[in-house]
Design an enzyme around this catalytic site. Sequence first.
Site, PDB file in Angstrom:
ATOM      1  N   SER A 165       0.980  -1.044  -0.022  1.00 15.58           N
ATOM      2  CA  SER A 165      -0.076   0.283  -0.304  1.00 15.58           C
ATOM      3  C   SER A 165       0.603   1.613   0.142  1.00 15.58           C
ATOM      4  O   SER A 165       1.824   1.616   1.070  1.00 15.58           O
ATOM      5  CB  SER A 165      -0.989   0.159   0.966  1.00 15.58           C
ATOM      6  OG  SER A 165      -1.556   0.887   1.166  1.00 15.58           O
ATOM      7  N   GLY A 166       0.332   2.094  -0.461  1.00 15.25           N
ATOM      8  CA  GLY A 166       1.089   3.460  -0.829  1.00 15.25           C
ATOM      9  C   GLY A 166       2.727   3.936  -1.158  1.00 15.25           C
ATOM     10  O   GLY A 166       3.049   4.619  -0.928  1.00 15.25           O
ATOM     11  N   HIS A 221      -5.922  -2.642 -10.847  1.00 14.79           N
ATOM     12  CA  HIS A 221      -6.878  -1.564 -10.979  1.00 14.79           C
ATOM     13  C   HIS A 221      -6.340  -0.559 -11.369  1.00 14.79           C
ATOM     14  O   HIS A 221      -4.391  -0.338 -10.435  1.00 14.79           O
ATOM     15  CB  HIS A 221      -6.915  -1.964  -9.680  1.00 14.79           C
ATOM     16  CG  HIS A 221      -7.632  -0.579  -8.803  1.00 14.79           C
ATOM     17  ND1 HIS A 221      -9.001   0.261  -9.643  1.00 14.79           N
ATOM     18  CD2 HIS A 221      -7.931   0.284  -7.468  1.00 14.79           C
ATOM     19  CE1 HIS A 221      -9.395   1.460  -8.607  1.00 14.79           C
ATOM     20  NE2 HIS A 221      -8.409   1.667  -7.708  1.00 14.79           N
ATOM     21  N   HIS A 269      -6.206   4.446 -11.599  1.00 13.61           N
ATOM     22  CA  HIS A 269      -7.152   5.480 -12.063  1.00 13.61           C
ATOM     23  C   HIS A 269      -7.055   5.419 -13.727  1.00 13.61           C
ATOM     24  O   HIS A 269      -7.131   6.811 -12.966  1.00 13.61           O
ATOM     25  CB  HIS A 269      -6.923   6.454 -10.667  1.00 13.61           C
ATOM     26  CG  HIS A 269      -7.623   6.023  -9.076  1.00 13.61           C
ATOM     27  ND1 HIS A 269      -8.091   7.268  -9.138  1.00 13.61           N
ATOM     28  CD2 HIS A 269      -8.244   4.793  -9.088  1.00 13.61           C
ATOM     29  CE1 HIS A 269      -8.175   6.441  -7.624  1.00 13.61           C
ATOM     30  NE2 HIS A 269      -8.295   4.931  -7.483  1.00 13.61           N
ATOM     31  N   ASP A 283     -11.622  -6.863 -30.163  1.00 15.73           N
ATOM     32  CA  ASP A 283     -10.667  -7.442 -30.210  1.00 15.73           C
ATOM     33  C   ASP A 283     -10.696  -7.610 -28.819  1.00 15.73           C
ATOM     34  O   ASP A 283      -9.345  -8.991 -28.283  1.00 15.73           O
ATOM     35  CB  ASP A 283      -9.402  -6.740 -30.845  1.00 15.73           C
ATOM     36  CG  ASP A 283      -9.853  -6.918 -31.884  1.00 15.73           C
ATOM     37  OD1 ASP A 283     -10.260  -7.656 -33.487  1.00 15.73           O
ATOM     38  OD2 ASP A 283      -8.968  -5.864 -32.557  1.00 15.73           O
ATOM     39  N   HIS A 334     -15.494   6.006  -9.419  1.00 13.65           N
ATOM     40  CA  HIS A 334     -14.000   5.623  -8.858  1.00 13.65           C
ATOM     41  C   HIS A 334     -12.951   5.481 -10.388  1.00 13.65           C
ATOM     42  O   HIS A 334     -12.677   6.234 -10.587  1.00 13.65           O
ATOM     43  CB  HIS A 334     -14.246   3.995  -7.640  1.00 13.65           C
ATOM     44  CG  HIS A 334     -12.881   4.094  -7.699  1.00 13.65           C
ATOM     45  ND1 HIS A 334     -12.983   2.562  -5.519  1.00 13.65           N
ATOM     46  CD2 HIS A 334     -11.698   3.582  -7.645  1.00 13.65           C
ATOM     47  CE1 HIS A 334     -11.898   2.699  -5.328  1.00 13.65           C
ATOM     48  NE2 HIS A 334     -11.434   3.454  -6.515  1.00 13.65           N
ATOM     49  N   TYR A 362      -5.640 -14.957 -35.551  1.00  5.74           N
ATOM     50  CA  TYR A 362      -4.490 -13.894 -34.886  1.00  5.74           C
ATOM     51  C   TYR A 362      -3.410 -14.596 -34.286  1.00  5.74           C
ATOM     52  O   TYR A 362      -3.949 -15.238 -33.876  1.00  5.74           O
ATOM     53  CB  TYR A 362      -5.680 -12.426 -34.417  1.00  5.74           C
ATOM     54  CG  TYR A 362      -4.613 -10.989 -34.632  1.00  5.74           C
ATOM     55  CD1 TYR A 362      -4.636 -10.420 -35.983  1.00  5.74           C
ATOM     56  CD2 TYR A 362      -3.741 -11.425 -33.033  1.00  5.74           C
ATOM     57  CE1 TYR A 362      -4.028  -9.251 -35.002  1.00  5.74           C
ATOM     58  CE2 TYR A 362      -3.226 -10.008 -33.006  1.00  5.74           C
ATOM     59  CZ  TYR A 362      -2.972  -8.978 -34.167  1.00  5.74           C
ATOM     60  OH  TYR A 362      -2.397  -7.968 -34.311  1.00  5.74           O
TER      61      TYR A 362
END
Lengths: 231, 231, 231, 231
Positions: free
Chosen positions: C44-45, C94, C96, C119, C170, C228
């Site tokens: 975290s952080g 995740h 932003h 695609d 979010h 592909y």
Amino acid sequence: MYDKLRKRVLEANLLLQKYDLITFTWGNVSEIDREHGVIAIKPSGVEYDEMKVEDIVLCDLEGTIIEGELKPSSDLDTHLEFYRNFPNIGGVVHTHSKWATSWAQAGLDLEPLGTTHADYFYGSISCTRLMSKSEIAGSYELETGKVIIETFKERNINPDMVPGVLVHSHGPFTWGDDCFDAVHNAVVLEECAMTAFTSKQLNPDLDKMQGELLDKHYLRKHGKNAYYGQR
Amino acid sequence: MYDKLRKRVLEANLLLQKYDLITFTWGNVSEIDREHGVIAIKPSGVEYDEMKVEDIVLCDLEGTIIEGELKPSSDLDTHLEFYRNFPNIGGVVHTHSKWATSWAQAGLDLEPLGTTHADYFYGSISCTRLMSKSEIAGSYELETGKVIIETFKERNINPDMVPGVLVHSHGPFTWGDDCFDAVHNAVVLEECAMTAFTSKQLNPDLDKMQGELLDKHYLRKHGKNAYYGQR
Amino acid sequence: MYDKLRKRVLEANLLLQKYDLITFTWGNVSEIDREHGVIAIKPSGVEYDEMKVEDIVLCDLEGTIIEGELKPSSDLDTHLEFYRNFPNIGGVVHTHSKWATSWAQAGLDLEPLGTTHADYFYGSISCTRLMSKSEIAGSYELETGKVIIETFKERNINPDMVPGVLVHSHGPFTWGDDCFDAVHNAVVLEECAMTAFTSKQLNPDLDKMQGELLDKHYLRKHGKNAYYGQR
Amino acid sequence: MYDKLRKRVLEANLLLQKYDLITFTWGNVSEIDREHGVIAIKPSGVEYDEMKVEDIVLCDLEGTIIEGELKPSSDLDTHLEFYRNFPNIGGVVHTHSKWATSWAQAGLDLEPLGTTHADYFYGSISCTRLMSKSEIAGSYELETGKVIIETFKERNINPDMVPGVLVHSHGPFTWGDDCFDAVHNAVVLEECAMTAFTSKQLNPDLDKMQGELLDKHYLRKHGKNAYYGQR
């Protein structure tokens, strides 16, 4: 024998990265040797950072592989349709560049709004019609090419003077004298797509630029009376 | 004798790349030596990466080439019209920078909306009128310059206080004390064009900024009562 | 024993920087070793520039820390909910990222508008419903995961075929076969979010792309009939 | 004695370049040593590339120069008003960053639309009222500060919980525990301004985010119950 051709096509593919026209492997460049009827094209789904000269695939105008260990770009059949129908072109580029793709997704022609456009494209850059279910279910990449050719024929557009198209819900193709010229046109198309977006947002009723100004700029750079550059 | 002038003009042209104002060769910078009536300008259609000091073309105020193997920028006649009519300016820049070009294509004046604009441009940056068929068909680059000069005269704008213009359906020109100052103003114009676009999208009824604030910021940086910077 | 897993997760986290998907520490990547039920996740952080292999935290599917001096990402409980409910996925991301976050803030599904989307994502990328006061006040990160799972169940979406979601107000989560695939999907989502914004601004009435074209492109790259790439 | 303070302020100013928040010299950072009542601030109009530690100006809370050969930033009086009225802050930043400036020019508050905003700003980031003619004509930079303080008082906003403001027709100021924290908040504000623009364009009727979610995210990172990061 075709090492030079392959090397050119590799270099042109790498330019797509330099000009920020592609993400991952979403683009491909080809060039044709008209004398021998040989086309060099990017392999399918290979990372740009790892691509080598020998990875470039060689084939003929019907798509028969002449040389190359890898499968050619899945868009090969679209490229071939260009080479078969537009006899003066030497290179083809396909990308999913952001601004041009946005116009293609919107299903709108990119009209000439300024001299940047006019310097390279002599009129609107068409967005093709939606493809039919059978076209999509069939030889899809070939049909994509056919719809493009149809667009130029029905609208009576000279592909040498408007070297680009937007495929509906897909993205742009451009072409040119050779593969580098085709990349050049891909860069210009992206720039025109960005500024046209902004101009239209600022002035939603905006119409095409004056025909006279389009003429002036296009002919300043192309044809026998051109006077731009060192010629 | 004019090596220093040429070197400055080369450097200023390269700054257009640094500040991301140009694609390919779509821009040009010139500077005038007022004492000798000599103008140095970028050659036409030469790649920025290959341009050398000796490629910079020298000419007089009528456009007669004094020195240089290459053809001058095709926009030379527009630059000359600036130098002949705006007696205090020393450098001129033309680009197709994206945001300013978008406003030019939209045919809209760029109104002052904030202090960034006010710090450099004392009022709206005009978009010129459409050119007539005969102006386009005639000495087009010269006529482009004439329409710009006409705009400043008819609207009674002091070019020393509003060192930029948008040419309709084309793109921006800026100028300044010398070629570097002109490039500086080209950067500012692009930034103002971007933020004005966004502000107008957020607030379509947005009017010009307060006249008092425009005055305050412009005069904080210009004229005898300026107090910005180390002077 | 899990050094390789940790190293992969560190590398994948650093890719978020490379692809310009994060600012500061606003993002996290995890990967699961399904055989041993061990998950590796970003602490975290912690600044990306300072993150080391040993900083990557190891835990089990209930979130019990197995190894690691640092606290795991505060979004760990959301990641775990993915791994518990989507049995085929191996990595979760995740961010932003700007364009995807803009859609999440707008509370809108990201509909498929073109082949770039098709695609990778077989249909709309859902925006979740608003969370209730008690969900927010409770085990917030776990509840975030539950609302996502609920969205997929209620809308009957196969998470293996639509490997991404927008959490209301979010930002985006994406997943994939492993952590690198999940990052890849995060890049694609951001690109789709940008072009969909522009397409919708150009054509506000724009509808989803044709179902047949969506099928064609998705199945060209996925499943047993894919053609592909080099397979 | 204040070399460390000056060095910090120099570094923080250079971060504005790194984070692409400034063009030319359009920004300034200061920090206060509360114990000694000494403020270090960027000199006025000096190029970032040439700025040295000894160029950073030292003054007291009334603006009297303590040390420094150069004139302080012309915005010094605004910075001082912050330090005099917001007793807990240690650093102040002013920029003309593009997206935040666009909102300031539009004269609109930047409402919280998502968790990125909520993680740093506990509510709307206010846009100040227009300044009166006498405020502009008087001690303009001081009056700018006074209008900001007035905004926080009248709207009853805690500046420690909303560490930023948009000055009408001008641009953003942010602050924080120290100069680096203030720069951090300037980066976040710019990101929120960009995504809020896009969200509002996508959904013009978009309202503020849920109060509960704003609470949750802000309090997850701030105050005694914070659990984000390694604390």
